[in-house]
Scaffold this active site. Sequence first.
Site, PDB file in Angstrom:
ATOM      1  N   GLY A  46      42.914  39.058  34.818  1.00  0.00           N
ATOM      2  CA  GLY A  46      42.664  39.329  36.227  1.00  0.00           C
ATOM      3  C   GLY A  46      41.617  38.382  36.771  1.00  0.00           C
ATOM      4  O   GLY A  46      40.848  37.779  36.017  1.00  0.00           O
ATOM      5  N   GLN A  51      35.223  35.300  42.494  1.00  0.00           N
ATOM      6  CA  GLN A  51      35.008  34.543  41.254  1.00  0.00           C
ATOM      7  C   GLN A  51      35.353  33.060  41.406  1.00  0.00           C
ATOM      8  O   GLN A  51      34.990  32.259  40.556  1.00  0.00           O
ATOM      9  CB  GLN A  51      35.819  35.138  40.101  1.00  0.00           C
ATOM     10  CG  GLN A  51      35.310  36.499  39.645  1.00  0.00           C
ATOM     11  CD  GLN A  51      36.116  36.993  38.466  1.00  0.00           C
ATOM     12  OE1 GLN A  51      37.203  37.529  38.637  1.00  0.00           O
ATOM     13  NE2 GLN A  51      35.593  36.808  37.259  1.00  0.00           N
ATOM     14  N   CYS A  89      34.196  39.501  31.213  1.00  0.00           N
ATOM     15  CA  CYS A  89      34.454  38.986  32.553  1.00  0.00           C
ATOM     16  C   CYS A  89      34.326  37.471  32.498  1.00  0.00           C
ATOM     17  O   CYS A  89      33.398  36.947  31.877  1.00  0.00           O
ATOM     18  CB  CYS A  89      33.422  39.572  33.513  1.00  0.00           C
ATOM     19  SG  CYS A  89      33.595  38.965  35.200  1.00  0.00           S
ATOM     20  N   LEU A  90      35.245  36.783  33.142  1.00  0.00           N
ATOM     21  CA  LEU A  90      35.190  35.322  33.141  1.00  0.00           C
ATOM     22  C   LEU A  90      33.913  34.811  33.806  1.00  0.00           C
ATOM     23  O   LEU A  90      33.496  33.689  33.555  1.00  0.00           O
ATOM     24  CB  LEU A  90      36.422  34.757  33.861  1.00  0.00           C
ATOM     25  CG  LEU A  90      37.764  35.003  33.157  1.00  0.00           C
ATOM     26  CD1 LEU A  90      38.918  34.583  34.050  1.00  0.00           C
ATOM     27  CD2 LEU A  90      37.823  34.278  31.825  1.00  0.00           C
ATOM     28  N   HIS A 131      38.285  46.804  37.507  1.00  0.00           N
ATOM     29  CA  HIS A 131      37.359  45.682  37.306  1.00  0.00           C
ATOM     30  C   HIS A 131      37.431  44.681  38.469  1.00  0.00           C
ATOM     31  O   HIS A 131      36.404  44.274  39.015  1.00  0.00           O
ATOM     32  CB  HIS A 131      37.703  44.987  35.975  1.00  0.00           C
ATOM     33  CG  HIS A 131      36.851  43.810  35.637  1.00  0.00           C
ATOM     34  ND1 HIS A 131      35.948  43.807  34.597  1.00  0.00           N
ATOM     35  CD2 HIS A 131      36.771  42.570  36.202  1.00  0.00           C
ATOM     36  CE1 HIS A 131      35.340  42.615  34.546  1.00  0.00           C
ATOM     37  NE2 HIS A 131      35.830  41.856  35.492  1.00  0.00           N
ATOM     38  N   GLU A 132      38.649  44.312  38.859  1.00  0.00           N
ATOM     39  CA  GLU A 132      38.795  43.294  39.909  1.00  0.00           C
ATOM     40  C   GLU A 132      38.392  43.829  41.275  1.00  0.00           C
ATOM     41  O   GLU A 132      37.788  43.120  42.083  1.00  0.00           O
ATOM     42  CB  GLU A 132      40.225  42.752  39.950  1.00  0.00           C
ATOM     43  CG  GLU A 132      40.732  42.134  38.651  1.00  0.00           C
ATOM     44  CD  GLU A 132      39.790  41.132  38.006  1.00  0.00           C
ATOM     45  OE1 GLU A 132      38.971  40.515  38.715  1.00  0.00           O
ATOM     46  OE2 GLU A 132      39.856  40.981  36.777  1.00  0.00           O
ATOM     47  N   HIS A 135      34.785  43.714  41.764  1.00  0.00           N
ATOM     48  CA  HIS A 135      34.283  42.386  42.131  1.00  0.00           C
ATOM     49  C   HIS A 135      34.223  42.226  43.651  1.00  0.00           C
ATOM     50  O   HIS A 135      33.352  41.538  44.177  1.00  0.00           O
ATOM     51  CB  HIS A 135      35.219  41.290  41.596  1.00  0.00           C
ATOM     52  CG  HIS A 135      34.883  40.804  40.211  1.00  0.00           C
ATOM     53  ND1 HIS A 135      33.688  40.225  39.889  1.00  0.00           N
ATOM     54  CD2 HIS A 135      35.619  40.789  39.067  1.00  0.00           C
ATOM     55  CE1 HIS A 135      33.690  39.865  38.599  1.00  0.00           C
ATOM     56  NE2 HIS A 135      34.855  40.212  38.074  1.00  0.00           N
TER      57      HIS A 135
HETATM   58 CO    CO Z   1      35.455  39.928  36.078  1.00  0.00          CO
END
Ligand code: CO
Length: 180
Positions: A46, A51, A89-90, A131-132, A135
């Site tokens: 995701g 991000q 998380c990226l 999670h997304e 963000h």
């Molecule tokens: Co993330």
Amino acid sequence: MTLRQIRVVPDEVLRQKARKVPGVDASIQKLIDDMIETMQQACGVGLAAPQVGVSLRVITLQMPEQEPFGIVNPEVVKCSGERMVVEGCLSIPGYQGELKRSEKVTVKGLDRNGAKLRIKATELLAQALEHEIDHLDGVLYIDHLESPDKLKKVEPPDDAAAEGTPDRRPHRKTAAPGPE
Ligand code: CO
């Protein structure tokens, strides 16, 4: 499609509340396409627009063995149950944390063509959606940890468990805890 740079903490854009998209036009479709390419390249399940430095309410997802897709203005309309998951998380490379997520999540929003969509999700998809969407409100998974010791450093990339899969790991909970 164009790869976009993934912002990492403490980039301020990750803490901003993203703006609602007024309408799905070509620029939003391009954003979705770029986010999908960027997410795939990073082996994530995701990605949220903040991000990649865009403070708009857009997310993309891709479950293992499935087609990627985007959601514009996603909203959790219902959630139930609780379970512990491990995720990363990226935007927080090199770490994973253990936290509570819902068992079931219902999300509504718009698809890449601006049509209404509604998704009922469980397991990894439910986790990734929460999670997304977090963000988009400037919330990171580390905000949900019960205590600092729930955050662990993970091995560098050549270890199967840590590799660029930072976002693709949550589902392999049993073997290699995974982040989204
Ligand atoms: Co993330």
